[in-house]
Design an enzyme around this catalytic site. Sequence first.
Site, PDB file in Angstrom:
ATOM      1  N   GLY A  76       0.800  -1.239   0.029  1.00 31.03           N
ATOM      2  CA  GLY A  76      -0.034   0.006  -0.004  1.00 31.03           C
ATOM      3  C   GLY A  76       0.899   1.224  -0.032  1.00 31.03           C
ATOM      4  O   GLY A  76       0.532   2.256  -0.316  1.00 31.03           O
ATOM      5  N   ASP A 236       1.495 -11.575   7.159  1.00 33.40           N
ATOM      6  CA  ASP A 236       1.872 -10.503   5.944  1.00 33.40           C
ATOM      7  C   ASP A 236       3.362  -9.868   6.245  1.00 33.40           C
ATOM      8  O   ASP A 236       3.961  -9.476   5.434  1.00 33.40           O
ATOM      9  CB  ASP A 236       1.071  -9.507   5.536  1.00 33.40           C
ATOM     10  CG  ASP A 236       0.638  -8.803   6.485  1.00 33.40           C
ATOM     11  OD1 ASP A 236       0.078  -9.349   7.733  1.00 33.40           O
ATOM     12  OD2 ASP A 236       0.848  -7.752   6.631  1.00 33.40           O
ATOM     13  N   ASN A 237       3.756 -10.231   7.717  1.00 35.32           N
ATOM     14  CA  ASN A 237       5.299  -9.557   7.961  1.00 35.32           C
ATOM     15  C   ASN A 237       6.301 -10.664   7.939  1.00 35.32           C
ATOM     16  O   ASN A 237       7.172 -10.289   8.847  1.00 35.32           O
ATOM     17  CB  ASN A 237       5.041  -8.559   9.021  1.00 35.32           C
ATOM     18  CG  ASN A 237       4.060  -7.206   8.926  1.00 35.32           C
ATOM     19  OD1 ASN A 237       4.061  -6.876   7.773  1.00 35.32           O
ATOM     20  ND2 ASN A 237       3.527  -6.921   9.866  1.00 35.32           N
TER      21      ASN A 237
HETATM   22  P1  AMP Z   1       2.157  -3.142   8.231  1.00 28.04           P
HETATM   23  O1  AMP Z   1       1.771  -4.256   9.148  1.00 28.04           O
HETATM   24  O2  AMP Z   1       2.641  -1.939   8.882  1.00 28.04           O
HETATM   25  O3  AMP Z   1       3.431  -3.564   7.273  1.00 28.04           O
HETATM   26  O4  AMP Z   1       1.167  -2.777   7.146  1.00 28.04           O
HETATM   27  C1  AMP Z   1      -0.164  -3.564   6.771  1.00 28.04           C
HETATM   28  C2  AMP Z   1      -0.658  -3.237   5.647  1.00 28.04           C
HETATM   29  O5  AMP Z   1      -1.152  -1.689   5.543  1.00 28.04           O
HETATM   30  C3  AMP Z   1       0.020  -3.008   4.256  1.00 28.04           C
HETATM   31  O6  AMP Z   1      -0.702  -3.675   3.212  1.00 28.04           O
HETATM   32  C4  AMP Z   1       0.597  -1.824   4.209  1.00 28.04           C
HETATM   33  O7  AMP Z   1       0.857  -1.636   2.561  1.00 28.04           O
HETATM   34  C5  AMP Z   1      -0.647  -0.922   4.501  1.00 28.04           C
HETATM   35  N1  AMP Z   1      -0.356   0.314   4.873  1.00 28.04           N
HETATM   36  C6  AMP Z   1       0.196   0.624   5.990  1.00 28.04           C
HETATM   37  N2  AMP Z   1       0.283   2.266   6.128  1.00 28.04           N
HETATM   38  C7  AMP Z   1      -0.034   2.592   5.048  1.00 28.04           C
HETATM   39  C8  AMP Z   1      -0.090   3.895   4.370  1.00 28.04           C
HETATM   40  N3  AMP Z   1       0.273   5.037   4.780  1.00 28.04           N
HETATM   41  N4  AMP Z   1      -0.705   3.968   3.026  1.00 28.04           N
HETATM   42  C9  AMP Z   1      -1.205   2.900   2.428  1.00 28.04           C
HETATM   43  N5  AMP Z   1      -1.178   1.714   2.869  1.00 28.04           N
HETATM   44  C10 AMP Z   1      -0.629   1.401   3.981  1.00 28.04           C
HETATM   45 MG    MG Z   2       3.775  -5.091   6.522  1.00 27.76          MG
END
Ligand code: AMP
Ligand code: MG
Length: 476
Positions: A76, A236-237
């Site tokens: 994202g 997903d991480n």
């Molecule tokens: P994370 O667990 O922080 O790695 O992110 C979880 C999901 O949220 C992933 O699909 C990221 O791409 C999305 N995501 C987090 N922050 C943003 C943002 N500012 N804009 C778009 N997508 C985001």
């Molecule tokens: Mg992530």
Amino acid sequence: MHSMYKECNPTPALSPKMLLFNEDLAKEINLHYLIENSNERLDILSGNKLIKDSKPIAFAYSGHQFGHFNPNLGDGRALLLGEILDQQGKLKDIQLKGSGRTPFSRRGDGKSALGPVLREYLISESMHILGIPTTRSLAAINTGEKVHRDEETYGGIMTRVASSHIRIGSFEYAYKNKDISVVKDLADYSISRHYPDTASLDNPYLAFFAAVCNEQASLVASWMTVGFIHGVMNTDNMAVSGETIDYGPCAFMDAYGPATVFSSIDVNGRYAYGNQPAILTWNLTRLAETLIPLVNKDKDESIKLLTEVLQLIKPVYTNYWLSLMRSKIGLSKEEQNDIELITNLLEIMEEEKADFTNSFRLLSKALIGDTQSIRKLFNNSRRFDGWMMVWQERISQEGVAEEKIASSMDKVNPMYIPRNHKVEEALEASVFDNDMKPFNKLYSVLQNPYHEIVGLESFAEPAPESNIPYRTFCGT
Ligand code: AMP
Ligand code: MG
């Protein structure tokens, strides 16, 4: 695998400024022209110019977030610029994080805040120096734009270098529409990229699964032995390569406590320090589910085979952990009671709220005559004195000079880790005062974690006592 990504260009940054550039890494991945040409470097790594022939893509993935399935995640706020062969001939992904919206941004702005970008840069490079598999950081940029989080802050772009960005969640995405050919393509690609030896085995997909289990078990064991808490071990991480990925609210523990949690969003402690090995198995079970159709035509047989591998994760993890912990307390021979010796030490550490990193570091000093420092750390506890006697006895069975053992312990027990209060101090100065000095100082200290240097005492001290528990936030 066309259904698993979408082409997308970065959004240009208005007035970007290069804050950090990792020349050593640039050399390792053969990006010499970025070292030589600073204008080109800034343009490319801020998303203002594309590398020749680059067709950036954003990946789709799903994921179990805090136990709940979310089918539609994906890059994202990240974009894969391309792949490059490093000096060892291994393929590396180069990805921008924070370069604007993508087809997977959902309601997000696709941007990163500068603080978390600098945090990821610092901690991932520190993990690398500690010998822990991880994605690397090539650059950190201040975009010169404001981004809106809980409050307005500065935007940043991070350039991440990874063996790949294939996650357990990528397999969950491939599997969610029950189109087996997509899962097969992804598995074949992952095998050729990460585990080519498994391709020629009797059951390549089962062997691939076992290889991922092995790498991730080894990874989590190494996290545990430096007191690292990932903070968001959502599926997903977790990368199938076995690298640490997605540094969000991660942190290193000070006082030893299995229940330690730093992340503000982990209210139930699902990803607490001591839960990480159990979550490892939970996550890999999600990966196993996606491989059922590939492992055997007979579903029951497939489940049986995958379950056998899943059951091995715990003993395999324990072996890695035990081997690392043995070396942390100076043992190179293997004895039956070692696990008890290590567990007892951890129990006393918890009882006395002893600092995890310093406990191991000071143990070697006790071997060369200074027992007072470590006894003080354990509040002169009688139980700890008793433990020391048993340990000394065990050390004497090694048949190696104590000075030598102490010196090898100092090569595995870091003196300096990214302590939370030091990280915060450095980020405050960088983001709010435009002053990179504290960051650069901390970064340089962390580049030499095992070598004690007079004058750097404050970098080895836990945070001063505070009534407010330390909290970390996701929001890159
Ligand atoms: P994370 O667990 O922080 O790695 O992110 C979880 C999901 O949220 C992933 O699909 C990221 O791409 C999305 N995501 C987090 N922050 C943003 C943002 N500012 N804009 C778009 N997508 C985001
Ligand atoms: Mg992530």
